[in-house]
Design a protein around this motif. Structure first.
Motif, PDB file in Angstrom:
ATOM      1  N   MET A  32       0.844  -1.194   0.000  1.00  0.00           N
ATOM      2  CA  MET A  32       0.000   0.000   0.000  1.00  0.00           C
ATOM      3  C   MET A  32       0.879   1.243   0.000  1.00  0.00           C
ATOM      4  O   MET A  32       2.012   1.213   0.510  1.00  0.00           O
ATOM      5  N   TYR A  33       0.354   2.321  -0.576  1.00  0.00           N
ATOM      6  CA  TYR A  33       1.167   3.527  -0.798  1.00  0.00           C
ATOM      7  C   TYR A  33       0.325   4.785  -0.556  1.00  0.00           C
ATOM      8  O   TYR A  33      -0.875   4.780  -0.768  1.00  0.00           O
ATOM      9  N   TRP A  34       1.011   5.827  -0.136  1.00  0.00           N
ATOM     10  CA  TRP A  34       0.414   7.153  -0.126  1.00  0.00           C
ATOM     11  C   TRP A  34       1.250   8.067  -1.017  1.00  0.00           C
ATOM     12  O   TRP A  34       2.466   8.166  -0.862  1.00  0.00           O
ATOM     13  N   TYR A  35       0.556   8.716  -1.974  1.00  0.00           N
ATOM     14  CA  TYR A  35       1.169   9.679  -2.873  1.00  0.00           C
ATOM     15  C   TYR A  35       0.516  11.039  -2.646  1.00  0.00           C
ATOM     16  O   TYR A  35      -0.624  11.147  -2.217  1.00  0.00           O
ATOM     17  N   ARG A  36       1.253  12.063  -3.030  1.00  0.00           N
ATOM     18  CA  ARG A  36       0.635  13.382  -3.158  1.00  0.00           C
ATOM     19  C   ARG A  36       0.847  13.863  -4.590  1.00  0.00           C
ATOM     20  O   ARG A  36       1.855  13.526  -5.234  1.00  0.00           O
ATOM     21  N   GLN A  37      -0.126  14.611  -5.091  1.00  0.00           N
ATOM     22  CA  GLN A  37      -0.060  15.112  -6.457  1.00  0.00           C
ATOM     23  C   GLN A  37      -0.237  16.616  -6.443  1.00  0.00           C
ATOM     24  O   GLN A  37      -1.266  17.125  -6.003  1.00  0.00           O
ATOM     25  N   ASP A  38       0.756  17.311  -6.926  1.00  0.00           N
ATOM     26  CA  ASP A  38       0.751  18.770  -6.969  1.00  0.00           C
ATOM     27  C   ASP A  38       0.937  19.234  -8.402  1.00  0.00           C
ATOM     28  O   ASP A  38       1.623  18.575  -9.189  1.00  0.00           O
ATOM     29  N   PRO A  39       0.344  20.374  -8.759  1.00  0.00           N
ATOM     30  CA  PRO A  39       0.500  20.895 -10.125  1.00  0.00           C
ATOM     31  C   PRO A  39       1.969  21.045 -10.488  1.00  0.00           C
ATOM     32  O   PRO A  39       2.758  21.610  -9.731  1.00  0.00           O
ATOM     33  N   GLY A  40       2.326  20.515 -11.657  1.00  0.00           N
ATOM     34  CA  GLY A  40       3.695  20.646 -12.133  1.00  0.00           C
ATOM     35  C   GLY A  40       4.700  19.715 -11.476  1.00  0.00           C
ATOM     36  O   GLY A  40       5.875  19.735 -11.820  1.00  0.00           O
ATOM     37  N   MET A  41       4.221  18.891 -10.526  1.00  0.00           N
ATOM     38  CA  MET A  41       5.161  18.028  -9.803  1.00  0.00           C
ATOM     39  C   MET A  41       4.899  16.548 -10.056  1.00  0.00           C
ATOM     40  O   MET A  41       5.712  15.715  -9.729  1.00  0.00           O
ATOM     41  N   GLY A  42       3.752  16.230 -10.565  1.00  0.00           N
ATOM     42  CA  GLY A  42       3.435  14.823 -10.749  1.00  0.00           C
ATOM     43  C   GLY A  42       3.136  14.144  -9.422  1.00  0.00           C
ATOM     44  O   GLY A  42       2.932  14.784  -8.382  1.00  0.00           O
ATOM     45  N   LEU A  43       3.127  12.839  -9.432  1.00  0.00           N
ATOM     46  CA  LEU A  43       2.866  12.037  -8.236  1.00  0.00           C
ATOM     47  C   LEU A  43       4.173  11.772  -7.494  1.00  0.00           C
ATOM     48  O   LEU A  43       5.154  11.331  -8.096  1.00  0.00           O
ATOM     49  N   ARG A  44       4.168  12.006  -6.193  1.00  0.00           N
ATOM     50  CA  ARG A  44       5.354  11.752  -5.383  1.00  0.00           C
ATOM     51  C   ARG A  44       4.976  10.850  -4.211  1.00  0.00           C
ATOM     52  O   ARG A  44       3.983  11.084  -3.526  1.00  0.00           O
TER      53      ARG A  44
END
Lengths: 115, 114
Positions: A32-44
């Motif tokens: 299982m994973y947690w990502y954050r997605q921000d404009p111009g940054m993609g998924l991290r």
């Protein structure tokens, strides 16, 4: 056929408040994973877990904590929210490691705003 | 320099057009290449997966990998308005017992107009 479910879907926090995002999967996946997605940054990748009771840091772990007490649940905590944590958060799960080409299933996202 | 570079667009094409989406990368250890499609206000979903170099076709979609140039492409033939979404490339290496982390591009926003 729920797949990966995230709660809450939307939340507004004040700076310094704490909160927990809950992720639940019904596919008996180990990973299982947690990502954050921000404009111009993609998924991290923030944190991930390779099984019940295990967690590990990803690419951007600072300011977050996680727990995996049950195989089907993966919790993401913000102890003291900061405006820089305003983002869309995605939980995901997979049967095996990410690189194996096996499908990673994503939740529908949680929109978090810190004011 | 980011590990994976992807032009964010936006890209707008008429229905029926051939769409070409591309990513470049810097890490020669990447062996696994994926394309995800993300509709607005939804999570990404796996569209195509390719291991190492070569082409893979699935219906109207073709994924190409050129490891010598560190360049991957996704082609969409006979594009439809329902293809309107953000397309993210992702890639990974293989490190034995480690996670084999996915590295995502920023995503390209595609609009197909009728």
């Amino acid at each position: 056929n729920a797949g990966v479910t995230q709660t809450p879907k939307f939340r507004v926090l004040k700076t310094g408040q704490s909160m927990t995002l809950l992720c639940a999967q019904d596919m008996n996946h180990e990973y299982m994973y947690w990502y954050r997605q921000d404009p111009g940054m993609g998924l991290r990748l923030i944190h991930y877990s390779v099984g019940e009771g295990t967690t590990a840091k990803g690419e951007v772990p600072d300011g977050y904590n996680v727990s995996r007490l049950k195989k089907q649940n993966f919790l993401l905590g913000l102890e003291s929210a900061a405006p820089s944590q305003t983002s869309v958060y995605f939980c995901a799960s997979s049967r095996d490691r990410q690189h194996s080409g096996n499908t990673i299933y994503f939740g529908e996202g949680s929109w978090l705003t810190v004011v | 320099q980011k590990e994976v570079e992807q032009d964010p667009g936006p890209l707008s094409v008429p229905e029926g057009a051939i769409v070409s989406l591309n990513c470049t990368y810097s890490n020669s250890a990447f062996q696994y290449f994926m394309w995800y499609r993300q509709y607005s206000r939804k999570g990404p979903e796996l569209l195509m997966y390719t291991y190492s170099s070569g082409n893979k076709e699935d219906g109207r979609f073709t994924a190409q990998v050129d490891k010598s140039s560190k360049y991957i492409s996704l082609f969409i033939r006979d594009s439809q308005p329902s293809d309107s979404a953000t397309y993210l490339c992702a890639m990974s290496d293989h490190r034995g017992s480690t996670l084999g982390r996915l590295y995502f591009g920023r995503g390209t926003q595609l609009t197909v107009w009728p």
